[in-house]
Design a protein around this motif. Structure first.
Motif, PDB file in Angstrom:
ATOM      1  N   THR A  52       0.843  -1.195   0.000  1.00  0.00           N
ATOM      2  CA  THR A  52       0.000   0.000   0.000  1.00  0.00           C
ATOM      3  C   THR A  52       0.877   1.243   0.000  1.00  0.00           C
ATOM      4  O   THR A  52       1.838   1.330   0.754  1.00  0.00           O
ATOM      5  N   VAL A  70       0.920   5.079   0.898  1.00  0.00           N
ATOM      6  CA  VAL A  70       0.181   6.032   1.731  1.00  0.00           C
ATOM      7  C   VAL A  70       0.839   7.403   1.617  1.00  0.00           C
ATOM      8  O   VAL A  70       2.054   7.535   1.745  1.00  0.00           O
ATOM      9  N   ARG A  71       0.014   8.405   1.389  1.00  0.00           N
ATOM     10  CA  ARG A  71       0.503   9.772   1.239  1.00  0.00           C
ATOM     11  C   ARG A  71       0.166  10.592   2.475  1.00  0.00           C
ATOM     12  O   ARG A  71      -0.955  10.563   2.973  1.00  0.00           O
ATOM     13  N   THR A  73      -1.872   9.358   5.907  1.00  0.00           N
ATOM     14  CA  THR A  73      -3.281   8.960   6.047  1.00  0.00           C
ATOM     15  C   THR A  73      -3.952   8.575   4.728  1.00  0.00           C
ATOM     16  O   THR A  73      -4.880   7.777   4.733  1.00  0.00           O
ATOM     17  N   GLU A  74      -3.526   9.121   3.617  1.00  0.00           N
ATOM     18  CA  GLU A  74      -4.244   8.936   2.347  1.00  0.00           C
ATOM     19  C   GLU A  74      -3.673   7.753   1.564  1.00  0.00           C
ATOM     20  O   GLU A  74      -2.519   7.773   1.121  1.00  0.00           O
ATOM     21  N   VAL A  75      -4.488   6.725   1.374  1.00  0.00           N
ATOM     22  CA  VAL A  75      -4.080   5.569   0.574  1.00  0.00           C
ATOM     23  C   VAL A  75      -4.257   5.916  -0.901  1.00  0.00           C
ATOM     24  O   VAL A  75      -5.369   6.197  -1.349  1.00  0.00           O
ATOM     25  N   VAL A  76      -3.156   5.923  -1.649  1.00  0.00           N
ATOM     26  CA  VAL A  76      -3.220   6.286  -3.058  1.00  0.00           C
ATOM     27  C   VAL A  76      -3.072   5.088  -3.978  1.00  0.00           C
ATOM     28  O   VAL A  76      -3.352   5.181  -5.173  1.00  0.00           O
ATOM     29  N   THR A  93       2.398  16.527   2.012  1.00  0.00           N
ATOM     30  CA  THR A  93       1.841  16.267   0.686  1.00  0.00           C
ATOM     31  C   THR A  93       2.832  15.510  -0.197  1.00  0.00           C
ATOM     32  O   THR A  93       2.442  14.683  -1.026  1.00  0.00           O
TER      33      THR A  93
END
Length: 215
Positions: A114, A116-117, A120-123, A193
């Motif tokens: 996975t 993750v960005r 928290t954000e799974v891209v 970011t």
């Protein structure tokens, strides 16, 4: 981000770069403080996903029903950030054991990679498989897994203003010498970011996750 799985290792390709967090600053010869930031991702195993237990029967979670146990270990990564594409290879070992050893046996274990960005954000997420083989009479075995990424380096590059703020030299006595640039919301957000993690673990069911958390 375009992603897909090949018959072998997981391959992640896309426009988003995997970026590592900033490393600790160090004092240079002039007394200023410099900071170094890598475009490579942080690589880790998320909590509760590095172990997998299979039961027989599958619906039981009693210790007497344990069939196969496996753990991900030796997680390693190599990264080439010298070109327009940041190339990262992740390898790991799977150590497995079984209870019954009367016959040879093959077991296929699913794992994920996975991206993750910003924490928290799974891209991106894709599933791969590791095949393990037990010889007759053997209760332990080992196999290897691997994943790779190739992404656009430009997406890992901080804005010039943020980069200058992070790398500027600060001396004792300066007005902002004791102020960490990351305490500024706009700087912290820019770093988040552009920061990515590559997380590897077993693809577990809800019941398997619960077992790992409570055993």
């Amino acid at each position: 981000m375009k992603t897909w799985i090949t018959a072998g290792p997981i391959v992640l390709l896309g426009a988003l770069a995997l970026a590592g967090c900033a490393h600790g600053g160090e004092v240079d010869e002039t007394g200023g403080i410099t900071a170094v930031r890598s475009a490579c991702p942080q690589v880790a195993i998320p909590a509760q996903t590095g172990d997998l237990t299979l039961f027989d029967p599958a619906t039981s979670h009693d210790a007497s029903a344990i069939d196969v146990q496996a753990s991900i270990t030796n997680l390693r990564s190599t990264c080439d950030e010298g070109g327009d594409q940041v190339q990262t290879a992740v390898t790991f070992d799977v150590i497995a054991s079984r209870v019954r050893a009367d016959a040879p046996r093959d077991v296929t274990l699913p794992f994920f990679l996975t991206v993750v960005r910003g924490g928290t954000e799974v891209v991106a997420k894709r599933i791969g498989h590791v095949a393990i083989h037990f010889d007759a009479g053997r209760t332990r075995t080992q196999a290897s897994g691997q994943a790779a990424s190739s992404i656009n380096r430009a997406a890992a590059t901080l804005p010039d203003a943020v980069r200058r703020k992070l790398t500027e030299k600060r001396k004792a006595g300066d007005t902002d010498a004791a102020t960490d640039p990351l305490t500024r919301p706009e700087v912290r957000q820019a770093v988040l970011t552009a920061s990515f993690e590559a997380l590897v673990g077993f693809q577990l069911t809800d019941a398997q996750l619960k077992y790992n958390a409570t055993r």
